[in-house]
Design a protein around this motif. Sequence first.
Motif, mmCIF file in Angstrom:
data_model
loop_
_atom_site.group_PDB
_atom_site.id
_atom_site.type_symbol
_atom_site.label_atom_id
_atom_site.label_comp_id
_atom_site.label_asym_id
_atom_site.label_seq_id
_atom_site.Cartn_x
_atom_site.Cartn_y
_atom_site.Cartn_z
ATOM 1 N N LYS A 12 0.840 -1.204 0.000
ATOM 2 C CA LYS A 12 0.000 0.000 0.000
ATOM 3 C C LYS A 12 0.878 1.257 0.000
ATOM 4 O O LYS A 12 0.636 2.199 -0.758
ATOM 5 C CB LYS A 12 -0.917 -0.010 1.217
ATOM 6 N N ILE A 13 1.903 1.264 0.839
ATOM 7 C CA ILE A 13 2.821 2.414 0.918
ATOM 8 C C ILE A 13 3.535 2.611 -0.417
ATOM 9 O O ILE A 13 3.656 3.742 -0.906
ATOM 10 C CB ILE A 13 3.823 2.230 2.074
ATOM 11 N N ASN A 14 3.973 1.493 -1.018
ATOM 12 C CA ASN A 14 4.673 1.589 -2.300
ATOM 13 C C ASN A 14 3.749 2.061 -3.425
ATOM 14 O O ASN A 14 4.174 2.817 -4.307
ATOM 15 C CB ASN A 14 5.319 0.251 -2.673
ATOM 16 N N LYS A 15 2.493 1.636 -3.393
ATOM 17 C CA LYS A 15 1.532 2.101 -4.406
ATOM 18 C C LYS A 15 1.316 3.610 -4.279
ATOM 19 O O LYS A 15 1.270 4.319 -5.281
ATOM 20 C CB LYS A 15 0.195 1.366 -4.264
ATOM 21 N N GLU A 16 1.169 4.063 -3.038
ATOM 22 C CA GLU A 16 0.976 5.500 -2.820
ATOM 23 C C GLU A 16 2.203 6.291 -3.278
ATOM 24 O O GLU A 16 2.063 7.355 -3.889
ATOM 25 C CB GLU A 16 0.684 5.771 -1.343
ATOM 26 N N ALA A 17 3.385 5.774 -2.995
ATOM 27 C CA ALA A 17 4.620 6.449 -3.423
ATOM 28 C C ALA A 17 4.714 6.470 -4.947
ATOM 29 O O ALA A 17 5.127 7.478 -5.545
ATOM 30 C CB ALA A 17 5.840 5.752 -2.824
ATOM 31 N N GLU A 18 4.308 5.380 -5.581
ATOM 32 C CA GLU A 18 4.327 5.327 -7.045
ATOM 33 C C GLU A 18 3.336 6.324 -7.640
ATOM 34 O O GLU A 18 3.643 7.026 -8.612
ATOM 35 C CB GLU A 18 4.004 3.913 -7.524
ATOM 36 N N GLU A 19 2.151 6.395 -7.041
ATOM 37 C CA GLU A 19 1.139 7.348 -7.523
ATOM 38 C C GLU A 19 1.639 8.790 -7.372
ATOM 39 O O GLU A 19 1.436 9.623 -8.262
ATOM 40 C CB GLU A 19 -0.173 7.153 -6.775
ATOM 41 N N GLN A 20 2.279 9.068 -6.248
ATOM 42 C CA GLN A 20 2.832 10.410 -6.015
ATOM 43 C C GLN A 20 3.918 10.716 -7.048
ATOM 44 O O GLN A 20 3.966 11.819 -7.600
ATOM 45 C CB GLN A 20 3.396 10.510 -4.589
ATOM 46 N N ARG A 97 12.276 12.876 -12.818
ATOM 47 C CA ARG A 97 10.974 12.400 -12.337
ATOM 48 C C ARG A 97 10.609 11.053 -12.978
ATOM 49 O O ARG A 97 9.998 10.202 -12.343
ATOM 50 C CB ARG A 97 9.876 13.424 -12.623
ATOM 51 N N GLN A 98 10.998 10.873 -14.231
ATOM 52 C CA GLN A 98 10.737 9.608 -14.934
ATOM 53 C C GLN A 98 11.496 8.468 -14.247
ATOM 54 O O GLN A 98 10.930 7.411 -13.968
ATOM 55 C CB GLN A 98 11.197 9.723 -16.401
ATOM 56 N N VAL A 99 12.764 8.706 -13.955
ATOM 57 C CA VAL A 99 13.585 7.696 -13.277
ATOM 58 C C VAL A 99 13.016 7.401 -11.885
ATOM 59 O O VAL A 99 12.908 6.232 -11.483
ATOM 60 C CB VAL A 99 15.061 8.158 -13.197
ATOM 61 N N HIS A 100 12.637 8.448 -11.173
ATOM 62 C CA HIS A 100 12.070 8.298 -9.826
ATOM 63 C C HIS A 100 10.798 7.455 -9.875
ATOM 64 O O HIS A 100 10.613 6.530 -9.066
ATOM 65 C CB HIS A 100 11.794 9.690 -9.239
ATOM 66 N N TRP A 101 9.924 7.741 -10.832
ATOM 67 C CA TRP A 101 8.681 6.990 -10.980
ATOM 68 C C TRP A 101 8.970 5.524 -11.309
ATOM 69 O O TRP A 101 8.343 4.614 -10.748
ATOM 70 C CB TRP A 101 7.812 7.627 -12.062
ATOM 71 N N GLN A 102 9.935 5.288 -12.198
ATOM 72 C CA GLN A 102 10.281 3.912 -12.562
ATOM 73 C C GLN A 102 10.826 3.139 -11.352
ATOM 74 O O GLN A 102 10.515 1.958 -11.181
ATOM 75 C CB GLN A 102 11.301 3.902 -13.702
ATOM 76 N N GLU A 103 11.609 3.808 -10.517
ATOM 77 C CA GLU A 103 12.125 3.163 -9.301
ATOM 78 C C GLU A 103 10.969 2.774 -8.378
ATOM 79 O O GLU A 103 10.948 1.668 -7.824
ATOM 80 C CB GLU A 103 13.088 4.096 -8.561
ATOM 81 N N LYS A 104 10.019 3.680 -8.199
ATOM 82 C CA LYS A 104 8.860 3.400 -7.342
ATOM 83 C C LYS A 104 8.024 2.262 -7.924
ATOM 84 O O LYS A 104 7.515 1.403 -7.194
ATOM 85 C CB LYS A 104 7.988 4.647 -7.152
ATOM 86 N N GLN A 105 7.905 2.255 -9.232
ATOM 87 C CA GLN A 105 7.146 1.207 -9.911
ATOM 88 C C GLN A 105 7.836 -0.157 -9.713
ATOM 89 O O GLN A 105 7.161 -1.156 -9.434
ATOM 90 C CB GLN A 105 7.053 1.544 -11.405
ATOM 91 N N GLN A 106 9.155 -0.188 -9.810
ATOM 92 C CA GLN A 106 9.900 -1.432 -9.613
ATOM 93 C C GLN A 106 9.742 -1.949 -8.183
ATOM 94 O O GLN A 106 9.577 -3.148 -7.969
ATOM 95 C CB GLN A 106 11.389 -1.225 -9.917
ATOM 96 N N LYS A 107 9.772 -1.035 -7.216
ATOM 97 C CA LYS A 107 9.597 -1.443 -5.820
ATOM 98 C C LYS A 107 8.216 -2.059 -5.615
ATOM 99 O O LYS A 107 8.077 -3.092 -4.962
ATOM 100 C CB LYS A 107 9.782 -0.254 -4.874
#
Length: 148
Positions: A12-20, A97-107
């Motif tokens: 849940k935390i990772n999904k929220e971070a990815e959405e952000q 921001r693209q790299v950051h989003w991809q990292e969150k998505q991978q997590k």
Amino acid sequence: MRRADPLITVLKINKEAEEQAALQLKSAQLELQKTESQLDALNNYRLEYMKQMGENQGKVLSASQYHSFHEFIKQVDQALVQQVNTVKEAQKQTHHRQVHWQEKQQKRKAVELLLEKNAQKALQIANKREQKDSDEFAMQQYIRKKRR
């Protein structure tokens, strides 16, 4: 009652971070589009102004008019340089921001994969337990029939 898997909270935390991160990426993309549009507008403005001056080329211009024209073009060129730098900065920000989003998505995907593996493992254990219970029941049935 089974207690909740802590990985679900992590997911849940990772999904929220990815959405952000996705929202931040979208914002950076919009900012990049805005700066690119402003750069295009400045380029078009300079081109139109130069075109107007080209149309007036046959006419006699005073020294002050000629000087004003060159000063104005110099200012527009400076604005163009600043806008190019702004676009480059927006591109860097968008990439970041693209790299950051991809990292969150991978997590998030890693946690989902772990949850899926845990669920498969639990299913295998349950299937083995069910098979064991079934075998034990069959054995007891066999023993009862033998005793009769």
